[in-house]
Design a protein around this motif. Structure first.
Motif, PDB file in Angstrom:
ATOM      1  N   ILE A 945       0.779  -1.211  -0.031  1.00  0.00           N
ATOM      2  CA  ILE A 945       0.052   0.127  -0.041  1.00  0.00           C
ATOM      3  C   ILE A 945       0.905   1.206   0.066  1.00  0.00           C
ATOM      4  CG2 ILE A 945      -1.645   1.308   1.284  1.00  0.00           C
ATOM      5  CD1 ILE A 945      -2.160  -1.607   2.470  1.00  0.00           C
ATOM      6  N   ARG A 946       0.406   2.058  -0.804  1.00  0.00           N
ATOM      7  CA  ARG A 946       1.080   3.482  -0.841  1.00  0.00           C
ATOM      8  C   ARG A 946       0.178   4.588  -0.465  1.00  0.00           C
ATOM      9  NH1 ARG A 946       4.363   6.305  -5.526  1.00  0.00           N
ATOM     10  NH2 ARG A 946       5.672   7.743  -4.462  1.00  0.00           N
ATOM     11  N   ILE A 947       0.517   5.507   0.263  1.00  0.00           N
ATOM     12  CA  ILE A 947      -0.573   6.605   0.471  1.00  0.00           C
ATOM     13  C   ILE A 947       0.423   7.806   0.200  1.00  0.00           C
ATOM     14  CG2 ILE A 947      -2.217   7.659   2.127  1.00  0.00           C
ATOM     15  CD1 ILE A 947      -3.032   5.089   1.680  1.00  0.00           C
ATOM     16  N   GLU A 948      -0.338   8.693  -0.639  1.00  0.00           N
ATOM     17  CA  GLU A 948       0.577   9.774  -0.986  1.00  0.00           C
ATOM     18  C   GLU A 948      -0.425  10.996  -0.291  1.00  0.00           C
ATOM     19  OE1 GLU A 948       2.299   9.595  -5.201  1.00  0.00           O
ATOM     20  OE2 GLU A 948       0.472   8.262  -4.772  1.00  0.00           O
ATOM     21  N   THR A 949       0.120  11.717   0.720  1.00  0.00           N
ATOM     22  CA  THR A 949      -0.725  12.931   1.119  1.00  0.00           C
ATOM     23  C   THR A 949      -0.354  14.332   0.751  1.00  0.00           C
ATOM     24  OG1 THR A 949       0.594  13.085   3.180  1.00  0.00           O
ATOM     25  CG2 THR A 949      -1.006  11.513   3.368  1.00  0.00           C
ATOM     26  N   ASP A 950      -1.143  15.214   0.690  1.00  0.00           N
ATOM     27  CA  ASP A 950      -0.919  16.336   0.505  1.00  0.00           C
ATOM     28  C   ASP A 950      -0.895  17.165   1.659  1.00  0.00           C
ATOM     29  OD1 ASP A 950      -0.777  18.913  -0.825  1.00  0.00           O
ATOM     30  OD2 ASP A 950      -2.629  18.764  -1.840  1.00  0.00           O
ATOM     31  N   PRO A 951       0.439  17.759   2.025  1.00  0.00           N
ATOM     32  CA  PRO A 951       0.602  18.724   3.286  1.00  0.00           C
ATOM     33  C   PRO A 951      -0.166  19.770   3.238  1.00  0.00           C
ATOM     34  CG  PRO A 951       2.556  18.349   1.910  1.00  0.00           C
ATOM     35  CD  PRO A 951       1.699  17.683   1.210  1.00  0.00           C
ATOM     36  N   ALA A 952      -0.690  20.318   2.012  1.00  0.00           N
ATOM     37  CA  ALA A 952      -1.517  21.463   1.880  1.00  0.00           C
ATOM     38  C   ALA A 952      -2.819  21.192   2.111  1.00  0.00           C
ATOM     39  CB  ALA A 952      -1.234  22.204   0.563  1.00  0.00           C
ATOM     40  N   ASP A 953      -3.460  20.101   1.723  1.00  0.00           N
ATOM     41  CA  ASP A 953      -4.797  19.739   2.163  1.00  0.00           C
ATOM     42  C   ASP A 953      -5.051  18.547   2.563  1.00  0.00           C
ATOM     43  OD1 ASP A 953      -7.417  19.348   1.948  1.00  0.00           O
ATOM     44  OD2 ASP A 953      -7.636  19.445  -0.208  1.00  0.00           O
ATOM     45  N   ARG A 954      -5.039  18.346   3.945  1.00  0.00           N
ATOM     46  CA  ARG A 954      -4.865  17.104   4.475  1.00  0.00           C
ATOM     47  C   ARG A 954      -6.283  15.943   4.172  1.00  0.00           C
ATOM     48  NH1 ARG A 954      -1.489  14.565   6.321  1.00  0.00           N
ATOM     49  NH2 ARG A 954       0.475  15.569   6.525  1.00  0.00           N
ATOM     50  N   THR A 955      -7.349  16.823   3.654  1.00  0.00           N
ATOM     51  CA  THR A 955      -8.557  15.999   3.542  1.00  0.00           C
ATOM     52  C   THR A 955      -8.469  15.380   2.006  1.00  0.00           C
ATOM     53  OG1 THR A 955      -9.541  17.812   2.193  1.00  0.00           O
ATOM     54  CG2 THR A 955      -9.829  17.724   4.522  1.00  0.00           C
ATOM     55  N   GLN A 956      -7.317  15.295   1.384  1.00  0.00           N
ATOM     56  CA  GLN A 956      -7.378  14.324   0.246  1.00  0.00           C
ATOM     57  C   GLN A 956      -6.167  13.642   0.103  1.00  0.00           C
ATOM     58  OE1 GLN A 956      -7.803  16.328  -3.487  1.00  0.00           O
ATOM     59  NE2 GLN A 956      -5.967  17.459  -3.282  1.00  0.00           N
TER      60      GLN A 956
END
Lengths: 1020, 161
Positions: A945-956
């Protein structure tokens, strides 16, 4: 002064010490925490020395009682440092800050294991110490074989082996299965030949734990224990450094004798003889000496020897010797010895032959009841309670009553409960019993629980001879200027029922009784007012011919309370008023209460329950249980000879049968307290149908709607007047809605999704617990059905509604669960293929008139078939590349995610067995996790599993999931999404929609996969 | 077994805690609060045992410090009382007539020593000599590492001069 060599740490401690007040200290601590937090943010820039220093500061702050909710990761990460000083700090701080349930510990398992199997002795010691102190179940499963190897290894030095022994003990306590009995018993016996006394001490602790669970497997250790004990007692071949104040390791002696107490007997006559020689030597050879420590150590050994003698059922002569010793001890000045003397004498009571000898010390024990030390008074109370029988009950109970007035609050409740139980069990005559209880209420009303006065009322009601006496006594107490409210309750109740028996005595006319009781009304609480109203109604009924003046007075009171805001009072006032105007009908309805069904005393039961609660697997307790089986019978026969009265109290000693024989559907609910008595009478003797309807009407409306029970299809149609009328007549309990669950069912389910044991469901009658073990694609669950009540639960039914992908087999569930009993029902689960569907347990039972039916989701969910696996970069990337794209690798951008800090998200993943592998992804905003999924169709299959988060928008975020099976990839992706999107409760299928038959269960996975829209959505 | 070890000063300040049974942080704070209330208020010359929540607490006061160990109901109280004394003797030998200040500024040493004495809430070593030897060995390991590090930084400092 500062030997630590860490200046920063010493300065900080000095600062804290110089703080004038708590406020200053808090400011200083907050400042430091802020500082540490910023330093940790840029971890790379920290030198190992600084990291060490900050971690120590954290521990210091934590010790002062402040919350330290960050930095745990830094402490744990020090464990994997290459150098000893850092590693040492990492291990010790981690084991002080975290407990075994902490998620971070899991991250360290691999490092810890490497240290244990590595060649570095000092690292082995550190790792074993930490695991021994805070290792949990997971540690047990993954490390036990390695630890066992170290313990028996001939190449390991004692310093490693003694740690390995205790480490294994810890792991065994967490999961007994990790020690394989067959293979281990011989090894254990070999360990007892150990020459190093440090290793031997640790191994003996391990043996104590092992034999306490299963003595049969370890018979071969028995002679060796005796040998060790002989060697110590004779002081043969004991190195100087292992003697303590001249005594050969007192700790090892104590432990060895403790281990021997778990073997039921010693059959070999030679072994027995040599053991008794040693014991005799200890019993006779222990003198009181001046040095406190020597004295304590030798008496530690002596008391353990006493316990062993008791256990072995020595000859009477030796037993009397023991009692004589104890008799000496309870009279000495040294408080520790006095305390232990009393404690061990209480244990001695279980030995049949010596009770009479113990009774000789009664006077001394009563003196201890006045000792300045509460610990000693408690022991004295316990001992007096235990040694009480028909012959000395009067003396002992009267002493207890006397002591009650001076006892401190902490002891009064226990004291009054014990006095009440003794009075009931051993009353030479019943009037004495009534005297005792009334005195008890008079002296310590606040500490007399309702059970105690309910019980006296039951006795009086069931014994006609006693009624005039009790009524007269109750009347006497009412003359006192200030009496406790409980006394008001019990006197009012007794006088209401039996006051008319006193009618000829002075001051006991109905009118006089009424006025003296009514005097108390302004001072009492609402629950007592209800009782008083019933009493008035009864007095009114007994005043024949009716006294108009009294009647008006009482009617005025009923009228007044008709508008009371307390529903109970209001209802009684209205009903009594109406009833009392019916004249003759009143006679029937308010007639004397029928006799109570004879049953176990709630008090004695309470006492037994607390004993059971605290019972552990101790030799002494086990023994007590064996003994009590025979002694019960003794008491019963003895009693029925002693007094010919129906022996209510004595029946109490027989546990189950007396309960079940009295409970049937129609009889009054045995839990009803006398307070509700009047209603019961009306209930069972209805004079007219509409009256019954009237009485039950308000209650039926009152019943709050349940949240967990679904509307039954049969009750839905025709929801108009007829149905309402019908329910008004049906006894309240018949409605399925009347039982409310305790706690939130959904929350319980979600909690169980991430842990393996806990409560699945609870209501006032039953508690359903669950315990699960998962191995690969199989699960072994046990349902614990616990009846919380004193009546059986009947018509118990449990039906499993499994989804397509699970094969589930529930063992037979009994139709009836006896009172206070717990039934265990194993449930086997096999996972056939990947799916997120949930199994449902349809559970129903009947209690009295209550029919309860609940549908509960079972926590046999997808993540239970996952096992975390840690993969290295070398393993991960080839795998990742070999799974090129859909349908084996799916990617999706998820929006509306619960905003979580990355660390918490990592925790969340770990809790679902998706092991986060730090450092694999160069981007710090990304998470990479791996796990193995088990099912019959897929076998063990690696999932990445790989999750890429967006530090600017934690909701996506964007997630990519890969595995070797398209269904698995899809299901896992949906599963992860459900956990991330929002609070899980809203995303799961609500329980009501779960189809009730397995056939109707839609197979959502393939359906979703064949739906092109869903496919597309999944691929985007 | 010993469920936890607690060192509290007469003023109620915590000097060392070690938990062998799992307690959450909240429970730990509660236990400390409750027990300080019970133990610190006991008069002198009473026995060294207090019954508390179905467990027993064995305690002993040394100068301004209370050493407490919480054990199960059926455990041997005197044995544990002497474990406390054994621990104090080892501390005393290590620090050279130990006082509360030693344990404040060197609280980490107290943790190391306790770890050589107890594991899993059971006694690990009853020889003072052995414990002293092991602690000394640990100290010298740390010392050596420090020297290595400083000599290394010296070399670097020299080289970059």
């Amino acid at each position: 002064m500062a030997m630590s060599g860490m200046r920063g740490l010493s300065v900080f401690i000095s600062d804290i010490r110089n703080c004038q007040n708590k406020e200053q200290e808090r400011l200083r601590v907050d400042k430091e925490l802020g500082n540490i937090r910023t330093r940790f943010k840029n971890e790379k820039a920290l030198t190992p020395y600084e990291k060490k220093k900050y971690v120590w500061k954290m521990l210091y702050i934590y010790m002062l009682g402040y919350d330290v909710d960050f930095g745990h990761m830094e402490a744990v990460s020090l464990i994997s440092a290459p150098k000893y000083p850092e590693k040492q700090v990492g291990y010790i701080v981690t084991s002080s800050l975290l407990n075994e349930n902490h998620d971070f510990l899991r991250l360290a398992i691999n490092t810890v294991r490497n240290d244990i199997i590595g060649r570095n002795e000092t690292f082995q010691c550190l790792a074993l110490t930490m695991v021994g102190n805070i290792g949990g179940r997971e540690f047990a499963e993954s490390l036990a074989p390695d630890v066992q190897k170290l313990l028996i290894s001939s190449s390991c030095r004692p310093l490693v082996r003694k740690k390995a022994a205790l480490c294994l003990l810890r792991l065994y306590r967490k999961n007994p299965d990790v020690v394989n009995v067959d293979g281990w018993a011989d090894r254990m016996a070999q360990l007892l030949d150990e020459r190093d006394l440090g290793v031997l001490t640790s191994s003996m602790s391990l043996l104590v734990a092992l034999v306490s669970n299963n003595h049969e497997a370890y018979w071969s250790c028995l002679p060796k224990c005796i040998k060790i004990l002989e060697r110590l007692a004779r002081s043969q071949d004991i190195p100087q450094e292992y003697t303590y104040y001249g005594i050969p390791s007192p700790w090892l002696q104590v432990k060895t004798m403790r281990a021997l107490q778990y073997f039921p007997t010693i059959e070999d006559p030679n072994a027995r003889r040599s053991l008794f020689e040693v014991l005799q030597r200890i019993l006779m050879g222990t003198d009181v000496v001046k040095n406190v420590n020597k004295n304590n150590a030798s008496h530690a050994v002596l008391f353990e020897a006493l316990a062993l003698v008791m256990h072995l059922d020595a000859e009477k002569e030796m037993m009397s010797q023991c009692v004589a010793l104890l008799g000496k001890f309870i009279a000495v000045r040294e408080p520790n010895i006095r305390y232990l003397g009393l404690e061990n004498m209480t244990r001695m009571l279980m030995v049949t032959d010596v009770q009479d000898i113990i009774k000789r010390h009664q006077a001394q024990i009563i003196t201890s009841l006045k000792d300045p030390d509460i610990s000693i008074r408690r022991r004295a109370l316990d001992l007096l309670y235990g040694m009480c029988d028909v012959s000395n009950a009067k003396d002992i109970v009267e002493e207890l009553l006397q002591y009650l007035s001076t006892a401190e609050f902490a002891m009064r409740e226990e004291l009054s409960l014990k006095a009440a139980i003794l009075a009931e069990k051993f009353a030479p005559d019943l009037s004495w019993y009534v005297d005792v209880i009334l005195q008890l209420i008079d002296k310590a009303g606040d500490f007399v629980s309702d059970d105690i006065w309910f019980r006296v009322v039951q006795f009086v009601t069931n014994n006609e001879d006693l009624q005039p006496y009790a009524a007269a006594k109750a009347r006497e107490y009412l003359d006192k200027p200030a009496i406790h409210e409980t006394m008001v309750k019990v006197s009012a109740y007794i006088l209401g029922e039996f006051g008319h028996l006193l009618a000829r005595r002075p001051g006991c006319s109905p009118k006089e009784l009424f006025s003296i009781i009514h005097e108390k009304l302004p001072t009492v609480s609402t629950s007592t007012i209800s009782i008083l109203l019933s009493t008035y109604a009864k007095i009114l009924m007994h005043s024949q011919p009716p006294d108009p003046e009294l009647q008006n007075q009482i009617w005025a009171i009923f009228k007044k309370y008709e508008s009371s805001i307390e529903v109970e009072i209001q209802q009684r006032a209205v009903e009594y008023f109406e009833l009392s105007r019916k004249g003759a009908a009143l006679m029937d309805i308010l007639a004397e209460m029928p006799k109570f069904p004879e049953r176990q005393s709630a008090l004695i039961k309470k006492a037994e329950d607390t004993e059971v609660d605290t019972a552990e697997q101790s030799a002494i307790k086990l023994r007590a249980q064996q003994q009590s089986q025979t002694s019960n019978a003794l008491v019963v026969t003895e009693q029925s000879h002693a007094n010919g009265t129906p022996s209510v109290g004595q029946l109490s000693l027989v546990k189950m049968p007396s309960m079940s024989s009295h409970v049937d559907g129609n009889s009054a609910d045995p839990r009803l307290s006398p307070e509700n008595g009047t209603l019961t009478v009306v209930d069972s003797q209805p004079s007219s149908a509409d009256l019954l309807g009237d009485l039950l009407g308000p209650l039926a409306i009152e019943g709050p709607p349940s949240i967990n029970v679904h509307p039954q299809p049969s009750s839905n149609p025709g929801s108009d007047g007829t149905v309402v009328e019908a329910t008004a007549i049906v006894p309240v309990g018949e409605q399925a809605n009347s039982v409310q669950p305790i706690g939130n069912i959904a929350e319980r389910f979600h909690a169980l999704c991430v842990k393996d044991s806990g409560v699945l469901y609870e209501d006032p009658y039953i508690q359903i617990g669950i315990k699960a073990e998962w191995r690969g694609h199989q699960g072994h669950l046990v349902l614990f059905l616990g009846n919380k009540n004193t009546s059986p639960l009947v018509s118990v039914q449990a039906l499993i509604l499994p989804p397509m992908h699970l094969k589930m087999e529930l063992s037979l569930v009994p139709d009836t669960i006896p009172p206070r009993a717990q039934v265990q029902c194993p449930l086997e689960v096999i996972n056939l293929h990947p799916s997120r569907d949930v199994a449902v347990l349809d559970f129903s039972y009947k209690f009295g008139n209550d029919m309860v039916d609940v549908k509960l989701r079972l926590p046999a969910v997808l993540n239970k078939f996952l096992q975390p696996i840690s993969v290295s970069a070398e393993e991960f990337f080839p795998q990742w590349r070999s799974l090129p794209g859909p349908p084996l690798k799916l990617q999706e951008v998820v929006r509306g995610v619960r905003p979580l800090p990355l660390l918490e998200m990592a925790n969340l993943f770990n809790s679902y067995h998706l092991l986060v592998c730090p450092g694999l992804d160069p981007n710090p905003n990304n998470l990479v996790a791996s796990t193995t999924f088990f099912s019959e169709s897929t076998r063990a299959m690696l999932c990445l599993i790989r999750i890429e988060t967006d530090p600017a928008d934690r909701t996506q975020l964007r997630m990519t999931i890969a595995s070797g099976d398209p269904t698995l990839t899809f299901e896992l992706k949906e599963f992860v999404k459900e956990q991330l999107v929002s609070i899980p409760t809203t995303t799961r299928i609500p329980i009501q929609q779960t189809p009730t038959s397995p056939v109707a269960q839609p197979t959502s996975a393939p359906a979703a996969l064949t739906d092109p829209g869903a496919m597309l959505a999944a691929l985007l | 077994m010993i469920n936890f070890v607690l060192l509290i000063s007469r003023q109620g300040k915590v000097r060392l805690t070690k938990w062998y049974s799992p307690y959450s942080q909240k429970e730990r704070n509660k236990v400390i609060r409750e027990l300080s209330g019970v133990v610190l208020t006991r008069a002198p010359k009473l026995c060294n045992f207090v019954e508390w929540r179905g467990h027993k607490v064995v305690y002993k006061r040394y100068a301004s410090l209370y050493f407490c160990m919480c054990i199960d109901e059926d455990d041997n109280e005197l044995e544990v009382l002497e474990i406390i004394h054994h621990f104090v003797e080892i501390l005393d030998r290590y620090f050279g007539s130990v006082c509360e200040l030693d344990l404040i500024f060197n609280f980490h040493k107290a943790y190391y020593i306790l770890d050589e004495l107890l594991i899993a809430g059971e006694l690990q070593e009853s020889s003072k000599k052995t414990v002293a030897r092991l602690i000394a060995a640990q100290d010298s390991l740390v010392e050596t590492a420090k020297e290595e590090a400083s000599s290394l930084s010296n070399i670097i400092a020299q080289a970059t001069k």
